[in-house]
Design an enzyme around this catalytic site. Structure first.
Site, PDB file in Angstrom:
ATOM      1  N   CYS A 116       0.666  -1.224   0.211  1.00 37.47           N
ATOM      2  CA  CYS A 116       0.042   0.020  -0.048  1.00 37.47           C
ATOM      3  C   CYS A 116       0.581   1.146  -0.274  1.00 37.47           C
ATOM      4  O   CYS A 116       0.337   2.377  -0.339  1.00 37.47           O
ATOM      5  CB  CYS A 116      -0.862   0.135   1.149  1.00 37.47           C
ATOM      6  N   HIS A 256      -3.361   6.817   2.682  1.00 39.74           N
ATOM      7  CA  HIS A 256      -3.906   5.502   2.166  1.00 39.74           C
ATOM      8  C   HIS A 256      -5.123   5.430   2.709  1.00 39.74           C
ATOM      9  O   HIS A 256      -5.444   5.324   3.857  1.00 39.74           O
ATOM     10  CB  HIS A 256      -2.932   4.460   2.364  1.00 39.74           C
ATOM     11  N   ASN A 286     -10.065  -0.663   0.063  1.00 39.28           N
ATOM     12  CA  ASN A 286      -8.529  -0.334   0.113  1.00 39.28           C
ATOM     13  C   ASN A 286      -8.277  -1.125  -1.308  1.00 39.28           C
ATOM     14  O   ASN A 286      -8.342  -2.244  -1.815  1.00 39.28           O
ATOM     15  CB  ASN A 286      -8.284  -1.272   1.069  1.00 39.28           C
TER      16      ASN A 286
HETATM   17  O1  UT7 Z   1      -3.900  -1.672   3.463  1.00 37.42           O
HETATM   18  C1  UT7 Z   1      -3.193  -1.734   4.653  1.00 37.42           C
HETATM   19  C2  UT7 Z   1      -3.461  -2.954   5.436  1.00 37.42           C
HETATM   20  N1  UT7 Z   1      -4.903  -2.999   5.840  1.00 37.42           N
HETATM   21  C3  UT7 Z   1      -5.066  -2.324   6.908  1.00 37.42           C
HETATM   22  O2  UT7 Z   1      -5.031  -1.207   7.135  1.00 37.42           O
HETATM   23  C4  UT7 Z   1      -6.588  -3.131   7.742  1.00 37.42           C
HETATM   24  C5  UT7 Z   1      -6.356  -2.547   9.291  1.00 37.42           C
HETATM   25  N2  UT7 Z   1      -7.405  -3.172  10.007  1.00 37.42           N
HETATM   26  C6  UT7 Z   1      -8.737  -3.352   9.963  1.00 37.42           C
HETATM   27  O3  UT7 Z   1      -8.974  -2.217   9.267  1.00 37.42           O
HETATM   28  C7  UT7 Z   1      -9.500  -3.807  10.971  1.00 37.42           C
HETATM   29  O4  UT7 Z   1      -8.876  -4.504  11.786  1.00 37.42           O
HETATM   30  C8  UT7 Z   1     -10.426  -4.498  10.397  1.00 37.42           C
HETATM   31  C9  UT7 Z   1     -11.606  -3.984   9.441  1.00 37.42           C
HETATM   32  C10 UT7 Z   1      -9.916  -5.614   9.263  1.00 37.42           C
HETATM   33  C11 UT7 Z   1     -11.167  -5.560  11.328  1.00 37.42           C
HETATM   34  O5  UT7 Z   1     -12.009  -4.735  12.373  1.00 37.42           O
HETATM   35  P1  UT7 Z   1     -11.789  -4.983  13.908  1.00 37.42           P
HETATM   36  O6  UT7 Z   1     -12.517  -3.896  14.538  1.00 37.42           O
HETATM   37  O7  UT7 Z   1     -10.278  -4.877  14.160  1.00 37.42           O
HETATM   38  O8  UT7 Z   1     -12.571  -6.292  14.140  1.00 37.42           O
HETATM   39  P2  UT7 Z   1     -11.928  -7.594  14.597  1.00 37.42           P
HETATM   40  O9  UT7 Z   1     -10.900  -8.232  13.663  1.00 37.42           O
HETATM   41  O10 UT7 Z   1     -11.309  -7.355  16.299  1.00 37.42           O
HETATM   42  O11 UT7 Z   1     -13.317  -8.568  14.889  1.00 37.42           O
HETATM   43  C12 UT7 Z   1     -14.249  -8.079  15.704  1.00 37.42           C
HETATM   44  C13 UT7 Z   1     -15.205  -9.331  15.350  1.00 37.42           C
HETATM   45  C14 UT7 Z   1     -15.064 -10.660  15.611  1.00 37.42           C
HETATM   46  O12 UT7 Z   1     -15.808 -11.462  16.129  1.00 37.42           O
HETATM   47  P3  UT7 Z   1     -15.763 -11.993  17.656  1.00 37.42           P
HETATM   48  O13 UT7 Z   1     -14.438 -12.750  17.506  1.00 37.42           O
HETATM   49  O14 UT7 Z   1     -15.612 -10.412  18.312  1.00 37.42           O
HETATM   50  O15 UT7 Z   1     -17.031 -12.777  17.740  1.00 37.42           O
HETATM   51  C15 UT7 Z   1     -14.866 -11.055  14.089  1.00 37.42           C
HETATM   52  O16 UT7 Z   1     -15.051 -12.482  13.787  1.00 37.42           O
HETATM   53  O17 UT7 Z   1     -15.910  -9.054  14.035  1.00 37.42           O
HETATM   54  C16 UT7 Z   1     -16.100 -10.187  13.410  1.00 37.42           C
HETATM   55  N3  UT7 Z   1     -15.704  -9.955  12.108  1.00 37.42           N
HETATM   56  C17 UT7 Z   1     -17.005  -9.582  11.101  1.00 37.42           C
HETATM   57  N4  UT7 Z   1     -18.220  -9.725  11.353  1.00 37.42           N
HETATM   58  C18 UT7 Z   1     -19.057  -9.182  10.515  1.00 37.42           C
HETATM   59  C19 UT7 Z   1     -14.537  -9.863  11.301  1.00 37.42           C
HETATM   60  N5  UT7 Z   1     -15.003  -9.409  10.019  1.00 37.42           N
HETATM   61  C20 UT7 Z   1     -16.371  -9.326   9.952  1.00 37.42           C
HETATM   62  C21 UT7 Z   1     -17.324  -8.925   8.909  1.00 37.42           C
HETATM   63  N6  UT7 Z   1     -18.563  -9.024   9.244  1.00 37.42           N
HETATM   64  N7  UT7 Z   1     -16.939  -8.920   7.531  1.00 37.42           N
END
Ligand code: UT7
Length: 329
Positions: A116, A256, A286
């Site tokens: 990125c 980004h 993204n």
């Molecule tokens: O380009 C550079 C690289 N990428 C980034 O910069 C991405 C950086 N990270 C992020 O943007 C975020 O960490 C994400 C959007 C990927 C995830 O958001 P989060 O708030 O960190 O969520 P999490 O991974 O902690 O997940 C929270 C919950 C989990 O459920 P439990 O374990 O709490 O029951 C996940 O399983 O949300 C769940 N979850 C979803 N639920 C519905 C994860 N993805 C999804 C989804 N829909 N698509």
């Protein structure tokens, strides 16, 4: 004595595939909801390339638009740098394919891989060549077709990424204008946080890699999130200090586009008001190396960047990598 010159952006262009995939479409593919995606990422829809479309197809369209805006012909280009992690193939480079297709017969061409941060890396390399006088006119392209490397059954990643291309033509300008400062960073110890494990020489493509989905993007979202917020704040402050400027002098920050919460949190720490921070993640998701040049082209086209504007480009991503360009338009 030669007059000192800076590298300035003299034309921008972008190209996004027509096909839109919105959050409701994703609800049919994986266990997710429009509400979750909007509130956790800010993304409402993303563009997806057709099956027979590759990175060079998108790159050529963005390159032609940038060339037209610059008033140069392809034959006047001395160098083409393509930043991508989703090239047409390992080799030849996508840059060589683009060179041939746009008819840039006099240009040297190569790809760079900085995920990125790719466009910021590319711009910083191009800046050195222009300042040294090695090359005069350089085309830098950020392009990705991430849809072909996403596991469409993994809700942690498939909701985030999209396809697109953005490009800029650089040329010499007076030293008060153009790129005033660039700084890049890398930390390979974070390499495992975001990667495509297979398909290279470590885990060549095999039935095993296919069966285990190792040729898809794997990401530790939370760790990347924390790294991104920190690096956005630090890189911006560091760059402004090096330029003898204040963060409040910035007219437009183009970060980004990875997650609206990352952008908002960094903007808040930097005390930058929303009108000074470019956001288009809701429309494109993204698009990795393409995200900054696409946003830059939008901001230029919509008249948000004018002569004299202080523009800061800020990238971060896999590697880990990060980088910043400070540009006086
Ligand atoms: O380009 C550079 C690289 N990428 C980034 O910069 C991405 C950086 N990270 C992020 O943007 C975020 O960490 C994400 C959007 C990927 C995830 O958001 P989060 O708030 O960190 O969520 P999490 O991974 O902690 O997940 C929270 C919950 C989990 O459920 P439990 O374990 O709490 O029951 C996940 O399983 O949300 C769940 N979850 C979803 N639920 C519905 C994860 N993805 C999804 C989804 N829909 N698509």
């Amino acid at each position: 004595m030669h007059e000192r010159v800076s590298a300035g952006i003299i034309g921008t262009g972008s190209y996004l595939p027509d096909q839109v995939l919105n959050n409701y479409d994703l609800e049919k593919l994986v266990e997710t909801s429009n509400q979750w995606i909007c509130s956790r990422t800010g993304i409402q829809e993303r563009r997806i390339a057709d099956e027979d479309v590759s990175a060079s197809d998108l790159a050529v369209r963005a390159a032609e638009a940038a060339l037209e805006a610059s008033g140069l012909s392809a034959g006047q280009l001395d160098l083409i740098i393509v930043a991508t992690i989703t090239p047409d193939m390992f080799f030849p480079s996508t840059a060589c394919i683009v060179q041939d297709r746009i008819g840039a017969k006099n240009a040297v061409a190569f790809d760079i891989s900085a995920a990125c941060t790719g466009f910021v890396y590319g711009l910083t390399m191009a800046e050195q060549f222009v300042k040294l006088g090695t090359y005069r006119h350089i085309l830098v392209i950020g392009v990705e077709v991430l849809s072909k490397f996403v596991d469409w059954s993994d809700r942690n990643t498939c909701i985030l990424f999209g396809d697109g291309a953005g490009a800029a033509v650089l040329g010499p300008v007076t030293s008060q204008k153009g790129i005033q400062f660039s700084r890049l960073g890398s930390d390979g110890s974070g390499g495992d946080l975001l990667k495509i494990p297979a398909g290279g020489s470590k885990i060549p493509s095999s039935q095993y890699s296919l069966d285990n989905g190792l040729h898809f993007i794997k990401m530790s979202g939370k760790d990347i999130f924390k790294f991104a917020v920190k690096v956005m704040e630090h890189s911006t402050c560091d760059a402004m200090e090096a330029c003898g400027l204040k963060v409040s002098d910035i007219d437009l920050l183009i970060p980004h586009q990875a997650n609206l919460r990352i952008i908002n949190s960094a903007a808040k720490r930097l005390k930058l008001p929303p009108e000074k921070v470019w956001v288009n993640i809701h429309r494109y998701g993204n698009i990795s190396a393409a995200s900054i040049p696409v946003a830059l082209d939008e901001a230029v086209t919509l008249g948000k960047i004018r002569e004299g504007s202080l523009v800061v480009l800020l990238g971060f991503g896999a590697g880990l990598t990060w980088g910043v360009n400070v540009i006086r338009w």
